[in-house]
Design an enzyme around this catalytic site. Structure first.
Site, mmCIF file in Angstrom:
data_model
loop_
_atom_site.group_PDB
_atom_site.id
_atom_site.type_symbol
_atom_site.label_atom_id
_atom_site.label_comp_id
_atom_site.label_asym_id
_atom_site.label_seq_id
_atom_site.Cartn_x
_atom_site.Cartn_y
_atom_site.Cartn_z
ATOM 1 N N ASP A 120 42.410 41.552 36.256
ATOM 2 C CA ASP A 120 41.713 42.102 37.420
ATOM 3 C C ASP A 120 42.671 42.775 38.395
ATOM 4 O O ASP A 120 42.362 42.939 39.570
ATOM 5 C CB ASP A 120 40.912 41.005 38.133
ATOM 6 N N ASP A 134 37.477 44.317 31.746
ATOM 7 C CA ASP A 134 38.231 45.209 32.645
ATOM 8 C C ASP A 134 39.664 45.491 32.189
ATOM 9 O O ASP A 134 40.386 46.221 32.865
ATOM 10 C CB ASP A 134 38.278 44.658 34.079
ATOM 11 N N ASP A 154 31.011 37.432 42.044
ATOM 12 C CA ASP A 154 32.023 38.423 41.693
ATOM 13 C C ASP A 154 33.326 38.251 42.474
ATOM 14 O O ASP A 154 34.349 38.818 42.098
ATOM 15 C CB ASP A 154 31.491 39.836 41.953
#
Length: 449
Positions: A112, A150, A298
């Site tokens: 991330d 991601d 999130d």
């Protein structure tokens, strides 16, 4: 944050056998390469919340529309010592149920880009050791694996050399997991992120040719129609690179309402989308999965990955009832044998006597390093900004921090709140984590506000 797979054989009645690492569900319609019933785990954060809050006014709707459905199990707590047994237990339970397990693997270094879901392995060599443990736990049993949400679509924090190293690590992980019987899908971003040709280029560099395809929408809320159109464009671009025969998986866990920015923590326009299934009716799509479990945050208004009943209830409000009569998830009758994939959100019962207090726990450890988690709790008054300090032991150094801002002066470490978790009401908690070299543990913590 991510997508997915294959399964089958014949059986004598309506059960599903495992034969030569491939599943076949008799009489089940499909369209992609997969058939069968997805595995629904009953030991999940939402199931534990329901068990603890049976009288909550939101419980019935959350149970019938969310907890009743299969979602992927996230492997996000980096622990090389227990990962094999965790995977073996989960996949074994799915096998005994005659169902198809799905896992989301989330432990790549610099995950991330150091954002709200930061963490993961301390380096790529240790990451491969962790992946090897996952492969041993699979033991040849076919499992859908969504590899590293991601990790391909989000590269802004990486240098050219770091991108190349990550691509090599993802390609190696793909081959390792494929050899262990998995159906492996790589990060395809989503339709409002990178252009299809660019995403295809990145997928090719990361070894999608050795995998089964890619998943999309794990980090967003784009409609299924948009995602399937985007997927066809990515598949076409891959074909132009000589990579054929791949399939898409789409995350439909939160795309039944408005699209928009990536964070859904405080958006009441989101809804659960299509219920999870391998019966997609589309030859290009292997599965509609709930990769991101509905109700898990999130990392904007709440800690990333924590279950929030208000989010779950908002997503379930106005949604259609499930298309099957699958009974609601029942809570486990015995304590879970593996740690939850997200940190516990229940604070200690007694508030600290000062402005704030801090407690430490070792999340995982390995030779030469460890991952720690610190919970900050406000005292009897509200807190608007906090800082936790401790002294490094001999041989210790901090590599990475998430959920806070790090400063080091000599052997003294101080972590101050991030922009989103500094304001705490009396007795409320915030959490941050870190990866460090050296022996696990910390000295006494001091918290100031």
């Amino acid at each position: 944050m991510s997508s997915t797979a294959l399964r089958r054989s014949l059986l004598a009645a309506s059960a599903v056998l495992v034969t030569a690492g491939v599943w076949l569900a008799a009489g089940t319609a499909s369209a992609g390469t997969l058939t069968g019933t997805l595995y629904r785990d009953t030991d999940t954060p939402v199931a534990r919340w329901l068990a603890a809050n049976p009288g909550d006014s939101r419980a019935a709707q959350i149970s019938s529309r969310i907890a009743s459905q299969p979602a992927t199990r996230w492997l996000s707590n980096f622990n090389v010592g227990t990962i094999e047994s965790e995977v073996a237990g989960y996949v074994g339970a799915a096998t005994r149920a005659g169902q198809v397990p799905a896992l989301t693997v989330y432990g790549i270094p610099n995950r991330d880009c150091g954002g709200a879901s930061a963490g993961g392995a301390p380096d790529l060599a240790t990451y491969q050791t962790w992946v090897n443990g996952i492969a041993r736990g699979l033991a040849g049993r076919t499992t859908l694996i969504m590899l590293e949400p991601d990790s391909i679509a989000l590269q802004t924090c990486l240098s050219a050399g770091e991108i190349t190293a990550r691509d090599q690590a993802l390609a190696t992980a793909t081959r390792t997991l494929k050899a262990a019987g998995a159906k492996v899908y790589l990060d395809g971003g989503h339709s409002a992120w990178n252009a299809a040709a660019e995403q295809a280029r990145r997928l090719a560099n990361a070894g999608v040719a050795d995998g089964d395809g890619f998943y999309t929408n794990a980090s967003n809320f784009q409609s299924t129609a948009n995602e399937s159109a985007f997927g066809r464009s990515v598949l076409s671009a891959l074909s132009g690179r000589g990579i054929n025969g791949k399939r898409q998986v789409i995350d439909t866990s939160r795309n039944g309402g408005a699209a928009g920015d990536w964070c859904g923590d405080d958006n009441t326009d989101r809804r659960i989308g299509r219920y999870p299934t391998l019966d997609t009716g589309d030859a290009n799509i292997d599965a509609y999965l709930w990769i991101k479990p509905p109700g898990e945050a999130d990392g904007c208004a709440y800690p990333a990955g924590s279950f929030q009943p208000s989010l779950a209830a908002s997503l379930a409000t106005g949604a259609a009832n499930p298309p099957t009569t699958t009974p609601p998830a029942t809570p486990p009758t015995t304590p879970p044998t593996t740690p939850p994939t997200t940190p516990p959100t229940t604070p200690p019962t007694n508030p600290p006597t000062g402005a704030c207090g801090a407690t430490y726990a070792t999340s995982s450890s390995w030779q030469g390093g460890f991952q720690g988690q610190i919970t900050v709790k406000a005292g009897t008054g509200a807190v608007n900004g906090w800082a936790v300090s401790w002294t490094l032991a001999s041989g210790q150094s901090i590599n990475q921090v998430w959920g806070g801002v790090l400063s080091v002066s000599g052997s003294t470490v101080t972590v101050r709140n991030a922009a989103w978790n500094g304001s705490l009401q009396p007795g409320a908690t915030a959490e941050f984590g870190f990866i460090a070299n050296g022996p696990a543990g910390t000295s006494s913590l001091s918290c100031s506000a």
